[in-house]
Design an enzyme around this catalytic site. Structure first.
Site, PDB file in Angstrom:
ATOM      1  N   HIS A   1     -32.590 -11.871  18.469  1.00  0.00           N
ATOM      2  CA  HIS A   1     -32.862 -11.346  19.815  1.00  0.00           C
ATOM      3  C   HIS A   1     -31.839 -10.299  20.238  1.00  0.00           C
ATOM      4  O   HIS A   1     -31.721  -9.974  21.412  1.00  0.00           O
ATOM      5  CB  HIS A   1     -32.938 -12.495  20.830  1.00  0.00           C
ATOM      6  CG  HIS A   1     -34.098 -13.416  20.568  1.00  0.00           C
ATOM      7  ND1 HIS A   1     -34.196 -14.680  21.098  1.00  0.00           N
ATOM      8  CD2 HIS A   1     -35.221 -13.241  19.831  1.00  0.00           C
ATOM      9  CE1 HIS A   1     -35.324 -15.249  20.680  1.00  0.00           C
ATOM     10  NE2 HIS A   1     -35.959 -14.401  19.909  1.00  0.00           N
TER      11      HIS A   1
ATOM     12  N   CYS B   1     -28.386   3.902  16.999  1.00  0.00           N
ATOM     13  CA  CYS B   1     -29.045   5.210  17.078  1.00  0.00           C
ATOM     14  C   CYS B   1     -30.333   5.097  16.275  1.00  0.00           C
ATOM     15  O   CYS B   1     -30.297   4.802  15.078  1.00  0.00           O
ATOM     16  CB  CYS B   1     -28.145   6.289  16.478  1.00  0.00           C
ATOM     17  SG  CYS B   1     -28.995   7.874  16.279  1.00  0.00           S
TER      18      CYS B   1
ATOM     19  N   GLY C   1     -28.800 -26.586  18.761  1.00  0.00           N
ATOM     20  CA  GLY C   1     -28.899 -26.153  20.157  1.00  0.00           C
ATOM     21  C   GLY C   1     -30.031 -25.198  20.456  1.00  0.00           C
ATOM     22  O   GLY C   1     -29.852 -24.243  21.200  1.00  0.00           O
TER      23      GLY C   1
ATOM     24  N   GLN D   1     -32.660 -32.007  23.872  1.00  0.00           N
ATOM     25  CA  GLN D   1     -34.045 -32.242  24.259  1.00  0.00           C
ATOM     26  C   GLN D   1     -34.954 -32.288  23.028  1.00  0.00           C
ATOM     27  O   GLN D   1     -34.580 -31.799  21.962  1.00  0.00           O
ATOM     28  CB  GLN D   1     -34.515 -31.107  25.188  1.00  0.00           C
ATOM     29  CG  GLN D   1     -33.744 -31.064  26.499  1.00  0.00           C
ATOM     30  CD  GLN D   1     -33.943 -29.741  27.232  1.00  0.00           C
ATOM     31  OE1 GLN D   1     -33.810 -28.677  26.653  1.00  0.00           O
ATOM     32  NE2 GLN D   1     -34.263 -29.825  28.506  1.00  0.00           N
TER      33      GLN D   1
END
Ligand SMILES: [Zn+2]
Length: 391
Positions: free
Chosen positions: A124, A132, A203, A236
């Site tokens: 990401h 460039c 994570g 989670q």
């Protein structure tokens, strides 16, 4: 890129301490016997550095879904100290166990902690890296190099120009609906599909596509009888839990501290490493009339320019240059007199690093060659260490 956010965040589950010890032992064994171990990281590894995650109870998207604002100040990613997890991964890389790292984080902490550029795909982007698009040259900055989003979020021009071809520089951040960088994704998939026999997720809620296809590729291989194993550590639940050989509900630091202990390896403390290139070039004249130019610049291990200096002072002639390029003119027979240059370096200072004085001897046989110094700053004792490297 697509993702989901829950108004009611998924509950965070925590293992009992002895269960965690047992799972850490099992994971350490898997790592020890692996042939090609890769790691996939998400925002959960940076929360102990004070950087908020996305879908935890105080995560960025959870707050947005609930219409809440953050109350406690988050730590700037430029000042964050890499976590025990970051540093454990650096040690695993240096010991030859970790073969490749794929990250969804844009905080730049993996690279700053010591992960080498050819060992990581930042899917990401990285908020300190700009590129460039005309000639492909990359630049790393010790400041946030992200386009002003008051224009369009899809306009990535940062306003700076390439020093090679003058093309406009673009940030590397991937926004909603934008495709992932082709080369980084291709490398990540190559490691996941064709090489990895063990993938550890640390994570990540694994809800962002197509990034989550990387650990999924490892999980699928196992399903096909390929033998590659997927281990997931996230507080989670994740959509890939059913594919996992081992599922750990814990903070990543708590797992990695135990895993490193099982492996008999120490987690190194964070040291800020900078590389400084000093190049002296002849520009004309001879003997007493010889003219030289000295250029001081930051570089990465692979030669990529890194902007971490605020100013450079040539103590010899009291000249100060306050913007790149840090270039100084010299007169006189540099080579024969064995000139020593006294440079005072001023840094961006996100870790409170003080100015550093560097004495650079100009050698006749080094004219035109970049002499590289490794500058190591220990934020725990506030000291610099300078090493002249072979280049
Ligand atoms: Zn260019």
């Amino acid at each position: 890129m697509a993702w989901t956010a829950h108004k009611v965040p998924l509950p965070e589950l925590v293992e009992a301490s002895n269960d965690l010890d047992e799972k850490a032992r099992e994971l350490a064994n898997l790592i020890r016997t692996s042939k090609h171990f890769i790691v996939f990281t998400g925002a959960g590894i940076s929360t102990s550095a004070g950087i908020p995650d996305f879908r935890g109870p105080e995560g960025a998207w959870t707050l947005q879904a609930q219409g809440r604002q953050r109350t406690a100040a988050a730590v700037s990613t430029l000042q964050a100290i890499p976590t025990a997890t970051h540093m454990a991964l650096v040690e695993l890389q240096n010991q030859g166990l970790l073969k490749y790292l794929v990250s969804q984080n844009c905080d730049g902490l993996h690279r700053r902690s010591g992960i080498l550029p050819d060992k990581i795909s930042e899917l990401h982007g990285n908020n300190t890296r700009e590129i460039c698009k005309d000639c492909g040259k990359e630049y790393i900055r010790d400041f946030r190099a992200v386009a002003d989003d008051t224009k369009s979020i899809h306009d990535h021009r940062t306003g700076r120009k390439c020093t090679i071809c003058s093309g406009p520089l673009h940030d590397t951040i991937i926004n909603f609906t934008e495709p992932l960088p082709a080369r980084e994704l291709e490398l990540a998939l190559e490691h996941a599909q064709n090489k990895a026999d063990l993938c550890l997720v640390l994570g990540s809620s694994l809800t962002v596509t197509p990034a989550n296809e990387i650990p999924e590729a490892v999980g699928n291989s196992r399903r096909r009888g390929g033998g590659a194993k997927l281990v997931i550590c996230n507080l989670q639940a994740t959509p890939l839990d059913g594919m996992a050989e081992l599922r750990v509900h814990a903070k990543t630091d708590e797992l990695m501290v135990r895993v490193m202990r099982e492996l008999g390896m120490e987690i190194p403390g964070f040291v800020l490493r900078r590389r400084l290139a000093v190049t002296t070039v002849e520009v004309g004249g001879q003997g007493r009339g010889q003219r030289c130019k000295v250029v001081v610049s930051g570089v990465d291990v692979d030669g990529t320019p890194v902007s971490f200096l605020r100013s450079v002072k040539m103590v010899n002639n009291r000249r100060v240059v306050k913007a790149e390029p840090f270039a100084f003119d010299l007169r006189g027979d540099v080579a024969e007199e064995g000139l020593e240059l006294q440079l005072e370096l001023e840094f961006m200072g996100h870790y409170g690093e003080p100015n550093l004085e560097l004495v650079h001897g100009v050698q006749d046989n080094e004219l035109g060659v970049a002499v590289v110094y490794l500058l190591e700053y220990n934020p725990y004792n506030g000291e610099w260490k300078t090493t002249r490297t072979k280049q």
